[in-house]
Design a protein around this motif. Structure first.
Motif, mmCIF file in Angstrom:
data_model
loop_
_atom_site.group_PDB
_atom_site.id
_atom_site.type_symbol
_atom_site.label_atom_id
_atom_site.label_comp_id
_atom_site.label_asym_id
_atom_site.label_seq_id
_atom_site.Cartn_x
_atom_site.Cartn_y
_atom_site.Cartn_z
ATOM 1 N N TYR A 191 0.760 -1.278 -0.236
ATOM 2 C CA TYR A 191 0.205 -0.079 0.015
ATOM 3 C C TYR A 191 0.841 1.245 -0.107
ATOM 4 C CZ TYR A 191 -4.119 2.658 1.679
ATOM 5 O OH TYR A 191 -5.201 3.797 1.812
ATOM 6 N N LEU A 192 1.863 1.355 0.955
ATOM 7 C CA LEU A 192 2.500 2.600 1.217
ATOM 8 C C LEU A 192 3.750 2.719 0.346
ATOM 9 C CD1 LEU A 192 2.236 2.510 5.102
ATOM 10 C CD2 LEU A 192 1.151 4.060 3.354
ATOM 11 N N SER A 193 4.318 1.630 -0.274
ATOM 12 C CA SER A 193 5.507 1.866 -1.121
ATOM 13 C C SER A 193 5.027 1.858 -2.534
ATOM 14 C CB SER A 193 6.312 0.611 -1.071
ATOM 15 O OG SER A 193 5.775 -0.652 -1.272
ATOM 16 N N ALA A 194 3.830 1.400 -3.029
ATOM 17 C CA ALA A 194 3.432 1.511 -4.372
ATOM 18 C C ALA A 194 2.691 2.744 -4.466
ATOM 19 C CB ALA A 194 2.693 0.185 -4.833
ATOM 20 N N CYS A 195 2.344 3.438 -3.585
ATOM 21 C CA CYS A 195 1.612 4.728 -3.704
ATOM 22 C C CYS A 195 2.247 5.745 -2.689
ATOM 23 C CB CYS A 195 0.099 4.604 -3.099
ATOM 24 S SG CYS A 195 -1.074 5.970 -3.343
ATOM 25 N N PRO A 196 3.534 6.125 -3.074
ATOM 26 C CA PRO A 196 4.237 7.060 -2.156
ATOM 27 C C PRO A 196 3.686 8.385 -1.982
ATOM 28 C CG PRO A 196 5.507 6.658 -4.246
ATOM 29 C CD PRO A 196 3.905 5.935 -4.433
ATOM 30 N N ALA A 197 3.873 8.949 -1.035
ATOM 31 C CA ALA A 197 3.514 10.494 -0.790
ATOM 32 C C ALA A 197 3.797 11.451 -1.907
ATOM 33 C CB ALA A 197 4.075 10.891 0.706
ATOM 34 N N LYS A 198 2.715 12.400 -2.027
ATOM 35 C CA LYS A 198 2.521 13.337 -3.154
ATOM 36 C C LYS A 198 2.728 12.618 -4.613
ATOM 37 C CE LYS A 198 5.178 16.444 -0.285
ATOM 38 N NZ LYS A 198 6.190 17.499 -0.280
ATOM 39 N N SER A 199 2.354 11.324 -4.744
ATOM 40 C CA SER A 199 2.283 10.710 -6.124
ATOM 41 C C SER A 199 0.888 10.598 -6.793
ATOM 42 C CB SER A 199 2.629 9.229 -5.985
ATOM 43 O OG SER A 199 1.617 8.560 -5.216
ATOM 44 N N ARG A 200 0.670 10.589 -7.933
ATOM 45 C CA ARG A 200 -0.750 10.800 -8.427
ATOM 46 C C ARG A 200 -1.719 9.934 -7.852
ATOM 47 N NH1 ARG A 200 0.234 9.227 -14.448
ATOM 48 N NH2 ARG A 200 -1.774 9.696 -14.611
ATOM 49 N N CYS A 201 -1.211 8.455 -7.670
ATOM 50 C CA CYS A 201 -2.000 7.640 -6.749
ATOM 51 C C CYS A 201 -2.520 8.186 -5.441
ATOM 52 C CB CYS A 201 -1.064 6.540 -6.379
ATOM 53 S SG CYS A 201 -1.891 5.266 -5.137
ATOM 54 N N ALA A 202 -1.456 8.797 -4.862
ATOM 55 C CA ALA A 202 -1.951 9.545 -3.543
ATOM 56 C C ALA A 202 -3.130 10.325 -3.491
ATOM 57 C CB ALA A 202 -0.728 10.009 -2.622
ATOM 58 N N THR A 203 -3.305 10.960 -4.429
ATOM 59 C CA THR A 203 -4.552 12.016 -4.666
ATOM 60 C C THR A 203 -5.746 11.264 -4.709
ATOM 61 O OG1 THR A 203 -4.415 11.829 -7.169
ATOM 62 C CG2 THR A 203 -3.307 13.413 -6.002
ATOM 63 N N THR A 204 -5.721 9.964 -5.108
ATOM 64 C CA THR A 204 -7.052 8.994 -4.782
ATOM 65 C C THR A 204 -7.069 8.207 -3.665
ATOM 66 O OG1 THR A 204 -7.249 9.299 -7.308
ATOM 67 C CG2 THR A 204 -8.384 7.136 -6.126
ATOM 68 N N LEU A 205 -5.949 7.614 -3.245
ATOM 69 C CA LEU A 205 -5.944 6.732 -2.393
ATOM 70 C C LEU A 205 -5.288 7.262 -1.056
ATOM 71 C CD1 LEU A 205 -6.485 3.669 -1.522
ATOM 72 C CD2 LEU A 205 -4.173 3.237 -2.410
ATOM 73 N N ASP A 206 -5.929 7.231 -0.067
ATOM 74 C CA ASP A 206 -5.395 8.288 1.089
ATOM 75 C C ASP A 206 -4.423 7.287 1.813
ATOM 76 O OD1 ASP A 206 -5.014 9.601 3.273
ATOM 77 O OD2 ASP A 206 -7.156 9.983 3.794
ATOM 78 N N ARG A 207 -3.087 7.750 2.249
ATOM 79 C CA ARG A 207 -2.088 6.986 3.054
ATOM 80 C C ARG A 207 -2.309 7.289 4.318
ATOM 81 N NH1 ARG A 207 3.046 6.093 1.115
ATOM 82 N NH2 ARG A 207 3.808 7.359 3.029
ATOM 83 N N GLY A 208 -3.051 8.211 4.675
ATOM 84 C CA GLY A 208 -3.260 8.466 6.121
ATOM 85 C C GLY A 208 -4.019 7.227 6.906
ATOM 86 N N PRO A 209 -4.989 6.857 6.333
ATOM 87 C CA PRO A 209 -5.611 5.580 7.123
ATOM 88 C C PRO A 209 -4.447 4.408 7.285
ATOM 89 C CG PRO A 209 -7.246 6.905 5.769
ATOM 90 C CD PRO A 209 -5.942 7.382 5.361
ATOM 91 N N ALA A 210 -3.889 4.212 6.172
ATOM 92 C CA ALA A 210 -2.884 3.073 6.373
ATOM 93 C C ALA A 210 -1.770 3.259 7.234
ATOM 94 C CB ALA A 210 -2.260 2.788 4.839
ATOM 95 N N LEU A 211 -1.359 4.411 7.478
ATOM 96 C CA LEU A 211 -0.153 4.860 8.316
ATOM 97 C C LEU A 211 -0.917 4.865 9.802
ATOM 98 C CD1 LEU A 211 1.394 7.802 6.612
ATOM 99 C CD2 LEU A 211 2.402 5.536 7.166
ATOM 100 N N ALA A 212 -1.995 5.088 10.092
ATOM 101 C CA ALA A 212 -2.545 5.153 11.329
ATOM 102 C C ALA A 212 -2.819 3.601 11.856
ATOM 103 C CB ALA A 212 -4.045 5.873 11.275
ATOM 104 N N ALA A 213 -3.290 2.737 10.589
ATOM 105 C CA ALA A 213 -3.292 1.229 11.160
ATOM 106 C C ALA A 213 -1.999 0.556 11.287
ATOM 107 C CB ALA A 213 -4.099 0.952 9.850
ATOM 108 N N LEU A 214 -1.059 1.012 10.441
ATOM 109 C CA LEU A 214 0.309 0.490 10.666
ATOM 110 C C LEU A 214 0.711 0.779 12.099
ATOM 111 C CD1 LEU A 214 2.754 -0.952 9.494
ATOM 112 C CD2 LEU A 214 3.624 0.955 8.636
#
Length: 828
Positions: free
Chosen positions: A669-692
């Protein structure tokens, strides 16, 4: 496509400064058994030329270890009326690669049982005497100890008779000896005796103030310390007067003393724990059946070291101080293995028991020589070498094992052996999780190549990547990978595609219809274990492989797998047209089917991680992905919220296999969709980081190299705070260093240990009392039976049979991830 590595660049720089570069000590076991052994002998275990060893002693001048054992000429058919069997001496080079004992030629036979005989080494490090129940003989030996003349030097006959070598009285069974100056002190059944080495035929002198049945003797400066089951005496070596004595506890009578039980062994060595305000000194260590007692060399106070202080097991039979790399260790032989005390170490106590470490269980004798500890047991002699290793050396050793015995069409798993401990006969079979185990190797090897640039490493990576490709191609159904696959020759040989090969009742074998796989079988009912492994590995290949065709294949396979699952409404469809048993991520299943409640958060994470990989492999703005994210994370389905508390902590459903199926998707989740990537505009990294963050804090106490390395590499400061970074890196190194070097699943037994506090909660298998208390550090991996990350690190139950070798992928992944992300250095 976003580069996986781009996520880690800053992390690697930050963590390089936290890593302490240092080699470490690997305890390497070389085992041997006595002649006449009837139990199976693993290849590589030597057979000794004696049926027992009763004493081991270092002879520094010769660079040898000498053993007292039974003569090769002794016969099992010896007359029952014979009063004594014959003893023999055997020598082994301390520095030799192999453990080989050779009999020393003696000028006369020693007619005494070896259990009653002791050899003597003087202060200069030379073998000088041999003590039997009736005599003390001088020994004059060649430099290489190939032969010794018995009784020709001084004393010619210390029994008090200038002509006979075999007086019939005096010592009785001899327990121990020590040399002070030119005097041998003999501890024996008759009491304590002194024998002057330079006094010709002067008879032994009995120290009358010391009682009978003396079991141990040791010198501390000018004081000779003597022990029995009744007392401990402190004797002035110059005057032979007893300066002080203390009672030994009589356990049966419940009469107390300063020593907890009958004295079995003693040693003098550097202070293990230096109390504040006291100078460092030499302490006295006293072994007994209950615990270890220690007398402070300065204050003369006694204290006990037992289970409360971390002693793994009592019943001490031997005590050997060792100084290694300027650090003091105390090695304790027991009736069940060897314990090693290293205050300030991690852990402070080590325990070596079972065939992973020793041949036999009951320790009869021990000595330190060179950089090793030699251990004689009831079954053989073992050399425990204290070798300086780096993790890079360990990785090379594991990679050699991987290629030699864990490559079946580029697929890896454990292999089964035809004989006990016989890796040469290791047979590879199908495994229901071939894809998952292989995915760990694939990720590790592409990271390794990225670090080293080694062409052979790339060839290894490609080999196992092609194994994953095989599992996808053989089904002839895009997006469906097989659990396992079998070639026609394996089917004919009966080594693959057997019935009931694992735990999944619904799995069946079907014929492949794919071109190039005629006659092959593949296994159905693919689980989320497999899809998670494939989706974890393929984005790494797509990012790190220098081969364009591999990158394209990896991207296409990710698109097939994830695209197929999304298009089938979040289900993995089998060859039957129906969903597989565990390939279900649909909201209607994980949110509303009560039987899936424990998988609700896990399956939510997995599905979003899969979509992250799909975005990385193709166009992140493709409507297939963006619509799926919108649907799964809306106010009705709430996959973001589902992730937060995904780790189930109730003991009856604490699933360690699910931890593996959690951390791989976190990484994806977090490596394939790095921060500030085009992916991250759709897929929120925040919930994954909180869960991790929550999940890692729950499992952090397990000290897992893989979970911690993943939390560091993709979680960064959002998960592992700067104040936690040094200790987290330490945990990674600890787990990697204490992973067993020998991957055979040897029988492991911990149920007798004193240092384990058990968690009495009932686990998911309905058992209680199999886990150690979770508030303490888990045992090192090389003292447990865990071989993979889906195992319970707290499980200390007995297990293993010496008939299986695990593949090393579970170790290689955290090591190379650590190297790749800067957590582990090349010199660690």
């Amino acid at each position: 496509m976003q580069s996986v590595r781009s996520t880690w660049v800053a992390v690697a720089v930050a963590f390089t400064v936290c890593t302490v570069s240092a080699d470490y000590t690997e305890v390497v076991s070389t085992r041997s058994v006595y002649r006449g052994t009837t139990s199976p002998i693993p290849p590589g275990w030597a057979v000794l030329p004696t049926s027992s060893v009763q004493q081991l002693v270092e002879v520094p001048k010769a660079g040898m270890v000498v053993a007292v054992g039974s003569s090769q000429s002794s016969s099992a058919s010896q007359s029952a009326s014979s009063s004594a069997s014959s003893s023999a001496l055997f020598r082994a080079l301390t520095s030799a690669t192999e453990l080989e004992f050779v009999e020393i030629a003696l000028s006369m036979p020693i007619k005494a049982d070896p259990s009653l005989v002791r050899v003597v080494v003087d202060a200069s490090g030379e073998l000088v005497a041999l003590v039997t129940p009736s005599c003390v003989y001088s020994l004059t030996c060649t430099t290489d100890l190939s032969s010794c003349t018995v009784g020709s030097g001084q004393p010619r006959d210390a029994c008090g008779n200038t002509t006979s070598k075999t007086m019939t009285t005096t010592f009785g069974p001899v327990s121990d000896t020590v040399v002070v100056g030119s005097t041998v002190w003999v501890a024996c059944e008759a009491g304590l005796y002194t024998v002057a080495l330079d006094a010709g035929s002067v008879p032994p002198t009995r120290i009358g103030a010391v009682g009978a049945n003396v079991t141990a003797v040791v010198a501390r400066g000018t004081t000779v310390v003597v022990g029995s089951s009744a007392k401990i005496w402190f004797v002035d070596s110059a005057t032979t007067k007893v300066d002080r004595w203390e009672w030994v506890t009589d356990v049966d009578q419940e009469w107390g003393g300063v020593i907890d039980g009958a004295i079995t062994s003693m040693a003098v060595g550097p202070k293990m724990v230096n109390q504040e305000g006291l100078p460092s000194g030499v302490d006295l260590y006293v072994g007994n059946p209950v615990c270890l007692n220690v007398q402070d060399g300065v204050t003369r106070e006694f204290r006990r070291v037992g289970a409360d202080e971390g002693l793994p097991y009592g019943n001490i039979t031997a005590v050997v101080p060792v100084t290694h790399n300027s650090k003091t260790q105390l090695w304790l032989g027991t009736t069940m293995g060897v314990a090693m005390w290293q205050p300030g170490g991690d852990p402070s106590w080590r325990y070596f028991f079972g065939p992973r470490w020793l041949s036999g269980s009951k320790v009869v004798a021990m000595c330190a020589a060179g950089n090793a500890v030699f251990v004689a047991t009831d079954a053989g002699v073992t050399r425990l070498s204290l070798e300086t290793w780096t993790l890079a050396r360990k990785a090379a050793a594991f990679e050699a094992v991987l290629l030699a015995r864990h490559d079946r069409h580029g697929l890896t798993s454990e292999c089964s052996m035809l004989g006990y401990g016989d890796v040469k006969g290791c047979i590879q079979h199908d495994n229901d999780n071939n894809g998952l185990w292989t995915s760990l190797v694939v990720a590790a090897m592409y990271m390794a190549h990225s670090v080293t640039g080694d062409p052979q490493t790339l060839a290894t990576a490609s080999k196992y990547f092609n194994g994953l490709v095989l599992l996808n191609r053989i089904t002839n159904i895009p997006g469906l990978m097989a659990r396992s696959a079998c070639a026609p020759d394996e089917i004919a040989a009966g080594t693959c595609a057997g019935n009931g090969t694992w735990i999944h009742d619904k799995t069946t074998w079907v014929n492949s219809t794919a071109v190039g796989y005629e006659g092959w079988l593949w296994k159905t009912d693919t689980s989320s274990d497999e899809s998670t492994g494939h989706v974890f590995a393929f984005p790494i290949v797509a990012s790190l492989s220098p081969i364009a065709a591999e990158r394209e294949t990896a991207r296409q396979l990710v698109n097939d797998i994830v695209g197929g699952i999304v298009k089938h409404r979040y289900l993995l469809i089998d060859h039957t047209g129906l969903p597989t048993t565990w390939g279900r991520w649909a909201p209607s299943v994980i949110n509303f089917d009560r039987a899936w409640s424990d998988e609700r958060g896990l399956q939510s994470l997995q599905m979003l991680a899969y979509i992250s990989a799909g975005m990385n492999a193709t166009d992140p703005e493709n409507a297939l992905w963006t619509d799926a994210v919108a649907e799964l994370t809306n106010s009705s389905n709430q996959y973001y919220q589902n992730m937060l508390n995904l780790k189930i902590t109730t003991p009856i459903d604490d699933n360690f296999s699910d931890d593996e199926l959690t951390f791989l998707p976190f990484f994806t989740y977090l490596s394939a969709c790095p921060a500030k990537s085009r992916c991250a505009t759709t897929l929120d990294r925040g919930p994954a980081l909180a869960a991790l963050n929550r999940t890692w804090r729950i499992v952090r106490k397990e000290r897992s190299a893989l979970w911690t390395a993943m939390a560091i590499s993709v979680g960064s400061n959002d998960v592992v705070a700067p104040s936690e970074q040094a200790s987290s890196v330490k945990d990674v190194l600890w787990n990697l260093r204490t992973w067993p070097l020998d991957m055979i699943q040897w029988p492991v037994q911990n149920s007798h240990r004193l240092d384990i506090i058990y968690d009495r909660s009932i686990n998911r298998f309905g058992s209680a009392g199999t886990d150690s208390w979770h508030s303490q550090s888990p045992l090192p991996a090389n003292e447990r039976a865990q071989g993979r990350w889906n195992g319970d690190p707290w499980d200390v139950s007995d297990g293993g049979n010496g008939m299986t070798e695990m593949d090393p992928g579970a170790w290689l992944l955290p090591y190379w991830l650590g190297r790749f992300s800067g957590i582990v250095s090349a010199t660690d």
